[in-house]
Write a protein that holds these residues in place. Structure first.
Motif, PDB file in Angstrom:
ATOM      1  N   SER A  41      22.503 -21.920  71.518  1.00 44.51           N
ATOM      2  CA  SER A  41      21.744 -21.117  70.564  1.00 44.51           C
ATOM      3  C   SER A  41      22.683 -20.124  69.887  1.00 44.51           C
ATOM      4  O   SER A  41      23.581 -19.584  70.529  1.00 44.51           O
ATOM      5  CB  SER A  41      20.638 -20.363  71.297  1.00 44.51           C
ATOM      6  N   ILE A  49      20.144 -25.518  73.711  1.00 43.15           N
ATOM      7  CA  ILE A  49      19.106 -26.430  73.234  1.00 43.15           C
ATOM      8  C   ILE A  49      19.558 -27.863  73.468  1.00 43.15           C
ATOM      9  O   ILE A  49      20.644 -28.253  73.054  1.00 43.15           O
ATOM     10  CB  ILE A  49      18.809 -26.162  71.749  1.00 43.15           C
ATOM     11  N   ARG A  51      18.172 -31.986  73.374  1.00 43.93           N
ATOM     12  CA  ARG A  51      17.134 -32.974  73.070  1.00 43.93           C
ATOM     13  C   ARG A  51      17.445 -34.217  73.888  1.00 43.93           C
ATOM     14  O   ARG A  51      18.477 -34.861  73.700  1.00 43.93           O
ATOM     15  CB  ARG A  51      17.110 -33.315  71.592  1.00 43.93           C
ATOM     16  N   ILE A  85      10.230 -26.971  72.979  1.00 43.01           N
ATOM     17  CA  ILE A  85      10.467 -26.109  71.816  1.00 43.01           C
ATOM     18  C   ILE A  85       9.194 -25.379  71.404  1.00 43.01           C
ATOM     19  O   ILE A  85       9.237 -24.225  71.013  1.00 43.01           O
ATOM     20  CB  ILE A  85      11.041 -26.928  70.634  1.00 43.01           C
ATOM     21  N   ALA A  88       9.067 -22.146  73.067  1.00 41.03           N
ATOM     22  CA  ALA A  88      10.256 -21.308  72.946  1.00 41.03           C
ATOM     23  C   ALA A  88       9.974 -20.070  72.101  1.00 41.03           C
ATOM     24  O   ALA A  88       8.933 -19.967  71.447  1.00 41.03           O
ATOM     25  CB  ALA A  88      11.387 -22.124  72.315  1.00 41.03           C
ATOM     26  N   THR A  92      14.474 -19.364  68.412  1.00 41.20           N
ATOM     27  CA  THR A  92      14.879 -20.725  68.777  1.00 41.20           C
ATOM     28  C   THR A  92      14.141 -21.745  67.921  1.00 41.20           C
ATOM     29  O   THR A  92      14.732 -22.715  67.449  1.00 41.20           O
ATOM     30  CB  THR A  92      14.622 -20.986  70.272  1.00 41.20           C
ATOM     31  N   LYS A  93      12.853 -21.529  67.690  1.00 43.85           N
ATOM     32  CA  LYS A  93      12.082 -22.432  66.835  1.00 43.85           C
ATOM     33  C   LYS A  93      12.670 -22.474  65.429  1.00 43.85           C
ATOM     34  O   LYS A  93      12.818 -23.545  64.836  1.00 43.85           O
ATOM     35  CB  LYS A  93      10.619 -21.990  66.764  1.00 43.85           C
ATOM     36  N   PHE A  98      11.595 -26.045  63.906  1.00 44.43           N
ATOM     37  CA  PHE A  98      10.344 -26.475  64.533  1.00 44.43           C
ATOM     38  C   PHE A  98       9.159 -26.260  63.594  1.00 44.43           C
ATOM     39  O   PHE A  98       9.013 -25.220  62.972  1.00 44.43           O
ATOM     40  CB  PHE A  98      10.113 -25.700  65.834  1.00 44.43           C
TER      41      PHE A  98
END
Length: 124
Positions: A41, A49, A51, A85, A88, A92-93, A98
């Protein structure tokens, strides 16, 4: 005194980054844990982060972290959490772009070429 506090904070942050980097390397080494992308981040040093490729990879990562926690060498100063997410913090989003599934989306309709997402869905 402020100088000592700043040095202490820098030391804590450096230790945290080192610990976090070791965890990420450990997860990446496991063949069962497929990671599509990962990055630290830019808003917080304690957030990384990741995925995962699928739900199975996420479950295997959680199991791996649980095994690490059971190791006597594990430092209890750190608490490792996996959060989706959508749970979060806002920074962060924003970092990952996001969008809530129920959030309104705007599309420009391309009537002539039909290359917009709506026309593509209607064509199938």
């Amino acid at each position: 005194n402020n100088r000592n506090n700043a040095n202490e904070m820098e030391k804590i942050i450096e230790n945290l980054k080192h610990f976090k980097d070791r965890l990420i390397r450990t997860l990446k080494k496991s063949p069962d844990i497929q990671i599509l992308l990962d990055f630290p981040s830019t808003t917080a040093c304690n957030i990384h982060i990741i995925r995962f490729s699928n739900e199975h990879a996420l479950k295997m990562a959680k199991k791996k972290i649980d095994r690490i926690r059971q190791n006597p060498k594990y430092n209890d100063d750190y608490d490792i959490l996996f959060r989706s997410i959508n749970k979060a913090d806002d920074s962060t989003k924003n970092l990952v772009g996001f969008i809530k599934p129920t959030q309104g989306k705007t599309y420009n309709i391309d009537i002539k070429n039909r290359l917009d997402p709506i026309s593509q869905m209607l064509a199938t």
